[in-house]
Enzyme design. Structure first.
Site, PDB file in Angstrom:
ATOM      1  N   SER A  36       6.126  -1.510   1.252  1.00 20.74           N
ATOM      2  CA  SER A  36       5.001  -0.575   1.176  1.00 20.74           C
ATOM      3  C   SER A  36       5.314   0.728   1.931  1.00 20.74           C
ATOM      4  CB  SER A  36       3.771  -1.240   1.779  1.00 20.74           C
ATOM      5  OG  SER A  36       2.683  -0.367   1.671  1.00 20.74           O
ATOM      6  N   SER A  37       5.055   1.840   1.272  1.00 18.68           N
ATOM      7  CA  SER A  37       5.283   3.143   1.940  1.00 18.68           C
ATOM      8  C   SER A  37       4.193   3.306   2.991  1.00 18.68           C
ATOM      9  CB  SER A  37       5.180   4.277   0.930  1.00 18.68           C
ATOM     10  OG  SER A  37       5.905   3.943  -0.217  1.00 18.68           O
ATOM     11  N   THR A  64       6.267   4.061  -5.668  1.00 17.36           N
ATOM     12  CA  THR A  64       7.564   4.461  -5.120  1.00 17.36           C
ATOM     13  C   THR A  64       8.674   4.192  -6.141  1.00 17.36           C
ATOM     14  OG1 THR A  64       6.719   3.957  -2.947  1.00 17.36           O
ATOM     15  CG2 THR A  64       9.095   4.141  -3.143  1.00 17.36           C
ATOM     16  N   GLU A 124      -5.697   1.233  -0.227  1.00 19.37           N
ATOM     17  CA  GLU A 124      -5.567  -0.149   0.233  1.00 19.37           C
ATOM     18  C   GLU A 124      -6.813  -0.662   0.936  1.00 19.37           C
ATOM     19  OE1 GLU A 124      -1.864   0.175   2.309  1.00 19.37           O
ATOM     20  OE2 GLU A 124      -2.780   0.981   4.101  1.00 19.37           O
ATOM     21  N   SER A 135      -1.793   0.188  -3.413  1.00 20.60           N
ATOM     22  CA  SER A 135      -0.568  -0.268  -2.752  1.00 20.60           C
ATOM     23  C   SER A 135       0.078  -1.390  -3.545  1.00 20.60           C
ATOM     24  CB  SER A 135      -0.925  -0.721  -1.337  1.00 20.60           C
ATOM     25  OG  SER A 135       0.224  -1.150  -0.715  1.00 20.60           O
ATOM     26  N   GLY A 136       1.341  -1.244  -3.805  1.00 19.70           N
ATOM     27  CA  GLY A 136       2.077  -2.278  -4.546  1.00 19.70           C
ATOM     28  C   GLY A 136       2.032  -2.082  -6.048  1.00 19.70           C
ATOM     29  N   GLY A 189      -0.578   4.052  -1.349  1.00 17.10           N
ATOM     30  CA  GLY A 189      -1.657   3.780  -2.313  1.00 17.10           C
ATOM     31  C   GLY A 189      -2.932   3.341  -1.629  1.00 17.10           C
ATOM     32  N   ASN A 208       2.390  -5.442  -0.416  1.00 23.44           N
ATOM     33  CA  ASN A 208       3.641  -4.920  -0.970  1.00 23.44           C
ATOM     34  C   ASN A 208       4.766  -5.155   0.032  1.00 23.44           C
ATOM     35  OD1 ASN A 208       5.693  -3.459  -2.066  1.00 23.44           O
ATOM     36  ND2 ASN A 208       4.576  -1.520  -2.188  1.00 23.44           N
TER      37      ASN A 208
HETATM   38  N1  LIG Z   1       9.207  -0.702 -12.702  1.00 23.27           N
HETATM   39  C1  LIG Z   1       9.371  -1.749 -11.916  1.00 23.27           C
HETATM   40  N2  LIG Z   1      10.276  -2.679 -12.246  1.00 23.27           N
HETATM   41  C2  LIG Z   1      10.484  -3.738 -11.476  1.00 23.27           C
HETATM   42  N3  LIG Z   1       9.831  -3.945 -10.329  1.00 23.27           N
HETATM   43  C3  LIG Z   1       8.918  -3.048  -9.944  1.00 23.27           C
HETATM   44  C4  LIG Z   1       8.665  -1.892 -10.710  1.00 23.27           C
HETATM   45  N4  LIG Z   1       7.726  -1.141 -10.056  1.00 23.27           N
HETATM   46  C5  LIG Z   1       7.414  -1.825  -8.932  1.00 23.27           C
HETATM   47  N5  LIG Z   1       8.136  -2.953  -8.853  1.00 23.27           N
HETATM   48  C6  LIG Z   1       8.076  -3.953  -7.781  1.00 23.27           C
HETATM   49  O1  LIG Z   1       6.908  -3.743  -7.076  1.00 23.27           O
HETATM   50  C7  LIG Z   1       7.131  -3.531  -5.721  1.00 23.27           C
HETATM   51  C8  LIG Z   1       6.156  -2.536  -5.156  1.00 23.27           C
HETATM   52  O2  LIG Z   1       6.338  -1.299  -5.730  1.00 23.27           O
HETATM   53  P1  LIG Z   1       6.246   0.058  -4.925  1.00 23.27           P
HETATM   54  O3  LIG Z   1       6.844  -0.095  -3.607  1.00 23.27           O
HETATM   55  O4  LIG Z   1       6.727   1.105  -5.783  1.00 23.27           O
HETATM   56  O5  LIG Z   1       4.694   0.131  -4.747  1.00 23.27           O
HETATM   57  P2  LIG Z   1       3.870   1.356  -4.225  1.00 23.27           P
HETATM   58  O6  LIG Z   1       2.894   1.729  -5.227  1.00 23.27           O
HETATM   59  O7  LIG Z   1       4.774   2.440  -3.746  1.00 23.27           O
HETATM   60  O8  LIG Z   1       3.106   0.766  -2.989  1.00 23.27           O
HETATM   61  P3  LIG Z   1       2.696   1.423  -1.639  1.00 23.27           P
HETATM   62  O9  LIG Z   1       1.545   2.259  -1.881  1.00 23.27           O
HETATM   63  O10 LIG Z   1       2.399   0.285  -0.777  1.00 23.27           O
HETATM   64  O11 LIG Z   1       3.900   2.178  -1.164  1.00 23.27           O
HETATM   65  C9  LIG Z   1       8.537  -3.073  -5.665  1.00 23.27           C
HETATM   66  O12 LIG Z   1       9.121  -3.433  -4.461  1.00 23.27           O
HETATM   67  C10 LIG Z   1       9.190  -3.785  -6.823  1.00 23.27           C
HETATM   68  O13 LIG Z   1       9.585  -5.059  -6.434  1.00 23.27           O
HETATM   69 MG   LIG Z   2       5.284   3.196  -2.062  1.00 24.24          MG
END
Ligand SMILES: Nc1ncnc2c1ncn2[C@@H]1O[C@H](COP(=O)(O)OP(=O)(O)OP(=O)(O)O)[C@@H](O)[C@H]1O
Ligand SMILES: [Mg+2]
Length: 1161
Positions: free
Chosen positions: A188-189, A140, A417, A135-136, A415, A185
């Site tokens: 977070s999804s 996404t 967690e 997660s994070g 992700g 996050n």
């Molecule tokens: N390529 C990137 N460039 C800039 N910021 C990023 C990038 N990837 C992720 N982030 C930052 O990280 C945060 C978390 O990313 P994201 O929501 O994609 O995580 P995740 O893997 O989908 O988590 P979860 O499993 O909780 O959904 C985003 O809100 C963003 O601020």
């Molecule tokens: Mg996500």
């Protein structure tokens, strides 16, 4: 470091001339930018030297510090979350990576997206992009980057752009409703998402399908400390206009709502109000109607307000605890929002009805139960709203056309967690991540290594951790944790989370990855970090401790039936549709499947789906727990690198080959690069590939031949091949273009030639026709001139002839005149004047008369000639005039018509002239036309036959019989006996005596039994002396009877069968002899002789009677001399002519024993 080698010196590359490949030197200046140029650290970990976990981490950190967040392991992309905005997602970057080979530029998520998209478009392989990480880690974000890249590079056009826009805008909507701030996050999804983007054969997007997986709905009613509820609640309260909030009966302050965690209502850097506008805009783009948006927000508001309903206890007389709603105002507003009857909802919060076998039992709810019911309703309402949203979006973005589609699936699932307090949701989320890790292992580590061995490639096995054992612990159908939980949920009796844990302890205690304090195994008895109400699983990504509290409830996912029925009763169309089971008509007593089993099934389907596609991996790494940029927490990253099995991944890639492909596909793809394999290779494809690679002079260490596949070690080699192919394809395209243009021109030419021939044929025809018509009219004119000339010539000849005749006449006249004058002179001289004058006068008169006659004749002839010429001329004119009206067969038609008219006239006249109907009539009108001679005769014959038939048809049966008799008589006597002629006129009466009526003959009548054929008086001639005596002659059907004329006394009865023949003379006499059979009783005295005027009738009837009786014809002898048998003597009866004494009666005289003379007139 084999990959580096080619770049340090002038490289040998393969060039194309004359369509085929030869080796050529490529100058340094032509080397394209590559992932190795200006590289920070090593872009592809496969190239790391030496390869250890430390160097690997060092490389990642080095690159991360220089804002290089992407690193490859072969084709797998590692992405380290930068937590800050980097300028690497600009449209220029998109252009840079577009249509470039994977390793050509520095590592980027765009390179992977481009590779996947081109592979889908050009090689028709369905793709899936698997994004994993905790997660994070940035999954996404990565999925959105992939989608936006694909949207940017695929086709353009108004329709396509709309599809793209809808696909992209589905993200903000789903994130608003399905994402939340967590400790790990800020976005977070809280649901799993798999999106299939569908493309047509050109690679233009057609639409998409989104599948969602288990939303963490418990968050609606409760969030852990420092976390938030789903974004939409905050967005609505912050961004909704005053009017909207009023309409939804909401307050703007978050603290007004129990369901909104207070500690972190505001998130740094997040503008909820702006996001609300974005979401509303996105909903509009995706295709939501305004009233649909309104309905959705009403449900959101209702859920929020549900949290504010509070219950107070109330004791009842029977000692049972009951609950009451504290402040009904909130309930009232909810009911107004949902168009609900307040009493119904209030009752649903106070009672629970259980229905079993048609029996309904209602129990009151205590306060705890009421709160449980309230929260269950809120969770369910929100969860169902979310599913509805996904379906609604799917409806909008689904591909319209039914053509075969290519699919690119993007998986972004929550992700892995580990929280402080992990519950059922985390268990499910982590299980899903285990499955994803499993599929990664299966495809990249296990299958790849197995394939090398299977293909007979030399291979040293690389050890890795396979998490199948953990998946098994969770999902095994008989003793997996999910199966245990289901079993517990369905079991009768008291079921609690504790009993579930007990069960787990029994069944899973021995599992190496399962830990529990209560398990019999003493391993964890003293582990104080593991509370009694928890169990721990050693996941691939680390140990996670799960609190069993709520497992059973969450798995059961129960909503009291009273509540679902209450919801179904609302007037709110959306809410009503969300609770179909509340419809009493569709009520089912069957338990719905548990949340766990549903999730397991959908994950299994997802895995199956992913396995059918070509996988592309993005492995996301979270660099720190602070969500801060520039911090690279080595320990945290090391942990992720380990559990993600990235080192093993590098090792497998390093030892292995960059690219593998079945021989058939390889040959198919590159066969145009070699003169021997292009266009057809008839032998085995393995040999074909060998020939191809040899001709291209690719160094042998660059590839290995497997059993069914070719393995290419270096990606560079593959790119070279691709480059050559591209150039060769261009040449081939030129060739095709050339041939096509040639063909097109030729076709065009042939078409024009054909058209030209047709046109010239028509023109020639037209001119020839014109010429012909001219000739025809000229001919006609000449013809008419010639005819005119001929007629004139004839006229001239006639005139000349006439003039000749006239001259002759004139000469003759002159001559005669001269003669006359001479005569006059002679007469004058020789005779008297007077006489001479008279003579001359007479001559003169004669002459005058002849001249007059000639003139008249001439005039008449001329008139006739003129008439003939005039007739010819008229004929010509008429023919010319009417020729066009007459057809070739007109003459025939006229002829037929004339004949028809003649025939018609002939028949009509014949009808009038027909002779009488008497068969004896002999007259017949004369024939009018000679050619009708045969017809006329035939007609006469037919008419006669018809007239006879008509005549015959008039006869009665009786008359017919008489005529038959008459006919018989004619056959017997006509032209044989003279008496016959007299008898023709006499009708045959038969019974002349009317014995039955005559009283005199009563006795006789009594003796005769049969029908009387003939009764008459005849004269019997005495055999001895020839004297006659009258007798009654009676003929019946079997006998003839002779009786006395006076008394009627029967003298003799002779059976007709005894009669052999009858004899008569040829004369007019009435004598006849009846000959009897020798030896018969009747013949004792001998044959009979009779005379009668009615001889003809008597013999005819006798003859016919005998014939009817015996079917034999007796002989009728007609002769002037015949023999009769009298007693024993044969006597000759002879007829002689002589004077008659007693009228017409013959006179008989017995001359002697042998002769009886009969004198007839
Ligand atoms: N390529 C990137 N460039 C800039 N910021 C990023 C990038 N990837 C992720 N982030 C930052 O990280 C945060 C978390 O990313 P994201 O929501 O994609 O995580 P995740 O893997 O989908 O988590 P979860 O499993 O909780 O959904 C985003 O809100 C963003 O601020
Ligand atoms: Mg996500």
């Amino acid at each position: 470091m084999y990959l580096l080698a080619p770049f340090t010196e002038d490289r040998e590359v393969f060039g194309v001339t004359h369509g085929f490949i030869h080796k050529r030197k490529m100058p340094k200046s032509e080397v394209k930018t590559s992932l190795l140029d200006n590289m920070i650290g090593v872009g592809d970990s496969v190239l790391l030297e030496p390869l250890t976990e430390d160097t690997f981490l060092e490389n990642l950190k080095n690159r991360f510090d220089h804002s290089e967040i992407y690193t490859y392991i072969g084709s797998v992309v590692i992405s380290v979350n930068p937590y800050r905005h980097l300028p690497i997602y600009t449209p220029e970057k998109v252009e840079e990576y577009r249509n470039r080979n994977f390793y050509e530029l520095s590592p980027h998520i765009y390179a992977l997206a481009d590779e996947a998209y081109r592979s889908l478009r050009d090689q028709d392989k369905d793709q899936c992009i698997l994004i994993t990480g905790e997660s994070g880690a940035g999954k996404t974000e990565a999925s959105k980057l992939v989608m936006s890249y694909v949207a940017a590079v695929c086709g353009k056009g108004a329709e396509v752009n709309q599809v793209k826009e809808q696909l992209l805008q589905s993200n903000p909507v789903l994130e608003a409703f399905g994402n939340a701030k967590t400790m790990r996050n800020d976005n977070s999804s809280r649901f799993g998402k798999y999106m299939d983007i569908e493309f047509d054969f050109k690679g233009d997007p057609l639409g998409g399908v989104i599948s969602n997986y288990l939303l963490e709905k418990s968050r609606v009613v409760k969030q852990p400390r420092g976390e938030r509820n789903f974004h939409i609640f905050y967005q609505l309260l912050s961004g909704g206009s005053e009017d909207l909030l009023k309409q939804l009966k909401l307050e703007r302050e978050f603290n007004q709502y129990n369901y909104l965690g207070l500690d972190s209502a505001k998130v740094n850097g997040v503008d909820d109000a702006a996001n609300f506008r974005t979401v509303k805009n996105a909903m509009q783009i995706v295709g939501f109607m305004d009233d649909e948006v309104e309905l959705v927000l009403e449900v959101v508001a209702a859920v929020l307000k549900l949290g504010n309903i509070e219950f107070k206890p109330e004791s009842r007389v029977n000692g049972l605890d009951e609950s009451r709603i504290q402040d009904k105002n909130e309930l009232k507003e909810i009911c107004e929002l949902l168009g609900q009857d307040q009493a119904v909802l209030e009752r649903a919060f106070s009672f629970r009805t259980v229905e079993a076998k048609q029996e309904k039992v209602s129990t009151t709810l205590n306060v705890a139960q009421a709160y449980y019911a309230r929260d269950a309703l809120a969770k369910n309402l929100y969860n169902r709203l979310f599913t509805w949203l996904v379906n609604r979006i799917n409806e909008s973005i689904k591909a319209q056309s039914k053509v075969r589609k290519k699919v690119m699936g993007v998986l972004d699932i929550y992700g892995f967690e580990i929280f402080e307090n992990n519950s059922f949701e985390q268990f499910i989320i982590n299980y899903c991540n285990e499955k994803l890790q499993q599929i990664f292992i299966e495809l990249t580590l296990k299958e790849e290594q197995e394939e090398y061995i299977k293909e007979g490639i030399e291979w040293t096995h690389i050890e890795y951790f396979n998490n199948a054992i953990i998946c098994e612990l969770i999902e095994n159908n008989t003793n997996g944790i999910l199966a245990m939980l289901d079993e517990e949920c369905l079991r009768p009796g008291t079921v609690t989370d504790e009993t579930f844990l007990e069960k787990l302890n029994q069944v899973c205690a021995v599992h190496e990855r399962f830990e529990s304090r209560m398990s019999k195994s003493s391993r964890f008895l003293n582990d104080t970090t593991l509370p009694h109400n928890c169990f721990r699983i050693q996941h691939y990504a680390g140990k996670v401790m799960y609190h069993v509290e709520g497992f059973v409830d969450k798995n059961n996912d129960l909503l009291y039936r009273d509540l679902s029925q209450a919801m179904w009763k609302t007037n709110h169309v959306l809410v009503k549709s969300l609770f179909p089971e509340g419809n009493p008509a569709k009520m089912s007593l069957k338990r719905p499947p548990t949340a766990g089993s549903q999730f397991k099934a959908s994950v299994a389907t997802l895995m199956k789906n992913l396995q059918t596609k070509n996988p592309n991996y993005i492995r996301c790494i979270k660099p720190n727990d602070q969500k801060a940029p520039h911090i690279f927490a080595e320990a945290l990253v090391r942990h992720q690198v380990r559990y993600l099995g990235l080192m093993e991944n590098v090792r497998v890639r390093r030892a292995g080959y960059a690219f593998k492909q079945p021989y058939e596909s390889c040959l198919e793809r590159y066969k145009m690069l070699c003169s021997q394999t292009w266009p057809h290779w008839r032998q085995g494809s393995r040999d074909g590939v060998k020939v191809l690679l040899t001709e291209l002079q690719i160094p042998p260490e660059e590839f290995s031949y497997g059993r069914s596949k070719i393995f290419i070690r270096n990606p560079r080699t593959l790119f070279e091949l691709e480059d050559l192919r591209k150039r060769r394809l261009e040449d081939l395209a030129t060739l095709i273009q050339k041939i096509y243009r040639g063909w097109k021109c030729r076709t065009n030419f042939l078409l024009m030639k054909k058209s030209q021939i047709i046109i010239s044929a028509w023109t020639k025809r037209h001119f020839q026709r014109k010429k012909y018509l001219q000739l025809k009219s000229v001919t006609l004119i000449i013809q008419s001139y010639i005819r005119g000339w001929k007629a004139r010539k004839l006229l001239r000849e006639l005139k000349h002839q006439k003039r000749c005749e006239e001259s002759a006449t004139t000469i003759a006249a002159y001559w005669r005149g001269f003669q006359a004058r001479m005569e006059v002179r002679r007469l004058k001289e020789a005779a008297m004047h007077k006489h001479a004058i008279a003579v001359i006068w007479a001559y003169w008169l004669g002459y005058e008369a002849r001249r007059e006659l000639k003139r008249l004749k001439e005039e008449a002839r001329r008139k006739h000639a003129v008439a003939v010429i005039w007739a010819y001329w008229l004929g010509l004119k008429v023919r010319r005039e009417y020729r066009k009206f007459f057809r070739a067969n007109a003459g025939k038609k006229i002829y037929e018509f004339t004949i028809q008219r003649i025939m018609q006239k002939y028949f009509l006249e014949m009808k009038k002239k027909l002779p009488s109907m008497s068969p004896t009539e002999k007259t017949w009108p004369p024939r009018p036309y000679f050619f009708l001679d045969d017809t006329h005769t035939e007609l006469k014959r037919i008419f006669h036959l018809w007239r006879c038939k008509k005549y015959r048809d008039q006869f009665t049966e009786q008359k017919k019989a008489i005529f038959e008799e008459k006919l018989e008589a004619s056959e017997l006597f006509k032209d044989k006996k003279a008496l016959y002629t007299n008898s023709v006129q006499q009708p045959f009466q038969g019974d002349y005596l009317e014995i039955s009526k005559n009283p005199k003959y009563q006795k006789l009548n009594g003796a005769v039994e049969e029908k009387i054929v003939l009764a008459d008086v005849v004269n019997k001639i005495n055999r001895a002396n020839g004297k006659v005596a009258p007798r009654i002659f009676l003929l019946t059907q079997s006998n003839f009877i002779l009786a006395d004329q006076k008394s009627g006394q029967i003298k003799s009865t002779i059976p007709v069968m005894d009669i052999t023949s009858v004899s008569v003379s040829k004369q007019t006499d009435g004598l006849f002899a009846v000959h009897l059979k020798e030896g018969s009783t009747a013949a004792a005295k001998g044959d009979f002789l009779f005379t009668s005027d009615r001889l003809i009738e008597i013999i005819t009837k006798l003859y016919r009677t005998i014939f009817f009786k015996t079917n034999q014809k007796i002989n009728v002898e007609i002769n002037n001399e015949f023999l009769v048998q009298f007693n024993q003597d044969k006597v000759c009866v002879k007829f002689i002519q002589g004077a008659q004494k007693n009228g017409n009666l013959p006179t008989c005289k017995r001359k002697n024993n042998r002769l009886l003379e009969v004198t007839v007139p």
